[in-house]
Scaffold this motif. Structure first.
Motif, PDB file in Angstrom:
ATOM      1  N   LEU A   1       9.557 -14.191  32.579  1.00 23.05           N
ATOM      2  CA  LEU A   1      10.001 -12.912  33.137  1.00 23.05           C
ATOM      3  C   LEU A   1      11.479 -12.941  33.493  1.00 23.05           C
ATOM      4  CD1 LEU A   1       7.218 -11.629  35.566  1.00 23.05           C
ATOM      5  CD2 LEU A   1       7.916 -10.644  33.390  1.00 23.05           C
ATOM      6  N   MET A   2      11.911 -14.014  34.128  1.00 25.40           N
ATOM      7  CA  MET A   2      13.311 -14.098  34.539  1.00 25.40           C
ATOM      8  C   MET A   2      14.243 -14.282  33.349  1.00 25.40           C
ATOM      9  SD  MET A   2      13.148 -16.197  38.170  1.00 25.40           S
ATOM     10  CE  MET A   2      11.698 -17.207  37.851  1.00 25.40           C
ATOM     11  N   GLU A   3      13.760 -14.917  32.304  1.00 32.28           N
ATOM     12  CA  GLU A   3      14.585 -15.115  31.104  1.00 32.28           C
ATOM     13  C   GLU A   3      14.613 -13.871  30.228  1.00 32.28           C
ATOM     14  OE1 GLU A   3      12.612 -18.482  29.524  1.00 32.28           O
ATOM     15  OE2 GLU A   3      13.539 -19.907  30.922  1.00 32.28           O
TER      16      GLU A   3
ATOM     17  N   GLY B   1       1.025 -10.059  42.282  1.00 31.17           N
ATOM     18  CA  GLY B   1       1.949  -9.203  43.027  1.00 31.17           C
ATOM     19  C   GLY B   1       3.252  -9.912  43.341  1.00 31.17           C
ATOM     20  N   SER B   2       3.161 -11.188  43.692  1.00 34.12           N
ATOM     21  CA  SER B   2       4.364 -11.965  44.002  1.00 34.12           C
ATOM     22  C   SER B   2       5.240 -12.137  42.775  1.00 34.12           C
ATOM     23  CB  SER B   2       3.971 -13.342  44.553  1.00 34.12           C
ATOM     24  OG  SER B   2       3.224 -13.219  45.740  1.00 34.12           O
ATOM     25  N   VAL B   3       4.615 -12.419  41.643  1.00 34.39           N
ATOM     26  CA  VAL B   3       5.363 -12.591  40.400  1.00 34.39           C
ATOM     27  C   VAL B   3       6.031 -11.278  39.993  1.00 34.39           C
ATOM     28  CG1 VAL B   3       5.162 -13.078  37.935  1.00 34.39           C
ATOM     29  CG2 VAL B   3       3.954 -14.508  39.580  1.00 34.39           C
ATOM     30  N   ASN B   4       5.293 -10.195  40.082  1.00 31.76           N
ATOM     31  CA  ASN B   4       5.831  -8.879  39.725  1.00 31.76           C
ATOM     32  C   ASN B   4       7.059  -8.542  40.573  1.00 31.76           C
ATOM     33  OD1 ASN B   4       5.820  -6.318  38.398  1.00 31.76           O
ATOM     34  ND2 ASN B   4       4.775  -5.420  40.154  1.00 31.76           N
ATOM     35  N   TRP B   5       7.004  -8.883  41.856  1.00 33.74           N
ATOM     36  CA  TRP B   5       8.088  -8.552  42.779  1.00 33.74           C
ATOM     37  C   TRP B   5       9.387  -9.287  42.438  1.00 33.74           C
ATOM     38  CZ3 TRP B   5       8.644  -4.562  45.725  1.00 33.74           C
ATOM     39  CH2 TRP B   5       9.624  -4.556  46.729  1.00 33.74           C
ATOM     40  N   ILE B   6       9.300 -10.426  41.744  1.00 32.88           N
ATOM     41  CA  ILE B   6      10.500 -11.171  41.356  1.00 32.88           C
ATOM     42  C   ILE B   6      11.478 -10.267  40.616  1.00 32.88           C
ATOM     43  CG2 ILE B   6      11.370 -12.993  39.818  1.00 32.88           C
ATOM     44  CD1 ILE B   6       8.891 -14.632  40.530  1.00 32.88           C
ATOM     45  N   LEU B   7      10.938  -9.386  39.770  1.00 31.01           N
ATOM     46  CA  LEU B   7      11.797  -8.520  38.969  1.00 31.01           C
ATOM     47  C   LEU B   7      12.561  -7.499  39.808  1.00 31.01           C
ATOM     48  CD1 LEU B   7       9.365  -7.933  35.967  1.00 31.01           C
ATOM     49  CD2 LEU B   7      11.483  -9.273  35.951  1.00 31.01           C
ATOM     50  N   ARG B   8      12.153  -7.292  41.047  1.00 32.35           N
ATOM     51  CA  ARG B   8      12.850  -6.355  41.921  1.00 32.35           C
ATOM     52  C   ARG B   8      14.105  -6.955  42.528  1.00 32.35           C
ATOM     53  NH1 ARG B   8      12.817  -1.149  42.607  1.00 32.35           N
ATOM     54  NH2 ARG B   8      12.532  -1.128  44.840  1.00 32.35           N
ATOM     55  N   TRP B   9      14.092  -8.275  42.735  1.00 30.56           N
ATOM     56  CA  TRP B   9      15.228  -8.868  43.445  1.00 30.56           C
ATOM     57  C   TRP B   9      16.011  -9.895  42.634  1.00 30.56           C
ATOM     58  CZ3 TRP B   9      14.902 -14.078  43.657  1.00 30.56           C
ATOM     59  CH2 TRP B   9      13.621 -14.662  43.644  1.00 30.56           C
ATOM     60  N   HIS B  10      15.399 -10.477  41.604  1.00 31.22           N
ATOM     61  CA  HIS B  10      16.093 -11.524  40.856  1.00 31.22           C
ATOM     62  C   HIS B  10      17.113 -10.926  39.894  1.00 31.22           C
ATOM     63  CE1 HIS B  10      16.631 -14.404  37.484  1.00 31.22           C
ATOM     64  NE2 HIS B  10      16.704 -15.259  38.473  1.00 31.22           N
ATOM     65  N   SER B  11      18.273 -11.564  39.797  1.00 37.28           N
ATOM     66  CA  SER B  11      19.293 -11.147  38.839  1.00 37.28           C
ATOM     67  C   SER B  11      19.707 -12.350  38.004  1.00 37.28           C
ATOM     68  CB  SER B  11      20.516 -10.568  39.558  1.00 37.28           C
ATOM     69  OG  SER B  11      21.284 -11.599  40.151  1.00 37.28           O
ATOM     70  N   GLU B  12      20.354 -12.065  36.880  1.00 40.71           N
ATOM     71  CA  GLU B  12      20.798 -13.140  36.001  1.00 40.71           C
ATOM     72  C   GLU B  12      21.875 -13.993  36.662  1.00 40.71           C
ATOM     73  OE1 GLU B  12      21.664 -10.308  32.832  1.00 40.71           O
ATOM     74  OE2 GLU B  12      20.321 -11.445  31.544  1.00 40.71           O
ATOM     75  N   ASN B  13      22.468 -13.491  37.740  1.00 41.48           N
ATOM     76  CA  ASN B  13      23.523 -14.230  38.446  1.00 41.48           C
ATOM     77  C   ASN B  13      22.983 -15.032  39.625  1.00 41.48           C
ATOM     78  OD1 ASN B  13      25.543 -13.101  36.757  1.00 41.48           O
ATOM     79  ND2 ASN B  13      25.532 -11.229  38.000  1.00 41.48           N
ATOM     80  N   ASP B  14      21.671 -15.113  39.761  1.00 45.48           N
ATOM     81  CA  ASP B  14      21.072 -15.847  40.876  1.00 45.48           C
ATOM     82  C   ASP B  14      21.532 -17.305  40.844  1.00 45.48           C
ATOM     83  OD1 ASP B  14      18.972 -17.267  42.559  1.00 45.48           O
ATOM     84  OD2 ASP B  14      18.280 -15.192  42.698  1.00 45.48           O
TER      85      ASP B  14
ATOM     86  N   ALA C   1      18.193 -21.466  39.207  1.00 46.01           N
ATOM     87  CA  ALA C   1      17.700 -21.280  37.845  1.00 46.01           C
ATOM     88  C   ALA C   1      16.250 -20.818  37.884  1.00 46.01           C
ATOM     89  CB  ALA C   1      17.808 -22.590  37.072  1.00 46.01           C
ATOM     90  N   PRO C   2      15.774 -20.114  36.821  1.00 45.99           N
ATOM     91  CA  PRO C   2      14.376 -19.679  36.779  1.00 45.99           C
ATOM     92  C   PRO C   2      13.374 -20.799  37.033  1.00 45.99           C
ATOM     93  CG  PRO C   2      15.594 -18.592  35.042  1.00 45.99           C
ATOM     94  CD  PRO C   2      16.536 -19.587  35.664  1.00 45.99           C
ATOM     95  N   ALA C   3      13.642 -21.998  36.510  1.00 50.45           N
ATOM     96  CA  ALA C   3      12.712 -23.118  36.714  1.00 50.45           C
ATOM     97  C   ALA C   3      12.649 -23.509  38.192  1.00 50.45           C
ATOM     98  CB  ALA C   3      13.142 -24.315  35.867  1.00 50.45           C
TER      99      ALA C   3
END
Length: 203
Positions: A105-107, A167-180, A183-185
């Protein structure tokens, strides 16, 4: 034109690269502002093309949303396929399922799933995505049940636990950015630690 050792990307490959780039931009804006507050003009401006050019890849905003959401569900499906192909215990597969789901999802930058977003789609698309979610959730619950049976997971309510994970995994897309900074791992490992162990010190 892109090339590698003399190989030249075909017109179809170039079109797919542009389409995926548009999906990443659209998913990010949908996640930040919400689908209904986002216009095609805004997405086109962010990509750097005209709205007319965007119509070459997507017939309307609804199709763009559907493709973004389908990408999210594809990430879960790919993670499940990896689990089904691997050896290991139920709890090992459960960890792999959610680790790979989160990393993908993050990638890939899928779209955050809400009922409002789902209901913006056609009845056929809604039914397809609901079925795909049920399949993933069913697989998640099955792994939980097996892990409880073999004693590696304490007896929790599998429906609530699976819903909590999703629900927790889905919420990642609300706050995570490519500039975090993480790293996704790293983020996936931290989430898995919370999923499996919680936050309270145990004796």
């Amino acid at each position: 034109m892109a090339s590698w050792n003399g190989a030249i990307a075909s017109r179809e490959e170039i079109r797919e690269i542009k389409r995926r780039a548009a999906l990443r931009v659209a998913a990010r804006i949908f996640n930040e502002k919400g689908y209904h507050a986002t216009s095609l003009d805004e997405i086109a401006d962010e990509i750097g093309v005209t709205k007319t050019a965007l119509y070459y890849y997507f017939k309307n905003k609804e199709q763009l949303l559907y493709e973004c959401l389908k990408l999210t569900y594809d990430c879960g499906q790919n993670a499940r396929r990896e689990c089904e192909a691997m050896e290991g215990s139920a709890v090992e597969k459960l960890r792999h399922l959610y680790r790979r789901f989160m990393e993908n999802l993050m990638e890939e930058r899928g779209a955050y799933t809400t009922m409002a977003n789902i209901r913006a789609l056609t009845e056929e698309q809604q039914a397809e995505l609901r079925e795909r979610r049920m399949c993933f959730d069913g697989y998640s619950r099955m792994l939980l049940e097996k892990a409880i049976e073999d004693g590696t997971v304490r007896p929790v309510d599998v429906r609530l636990t699976s819903s909590f994970f999703l629900g927790s995994v889905n919420w990642i897309l609300r706050w995570h950015s490519e500039n975090d900074a993480m790293a996704p791992a790293e983020i996936s490992d931290h989430f898995l630690d919370l999923f499996m162990l919680g936050i309270v010190q145990r004796g």
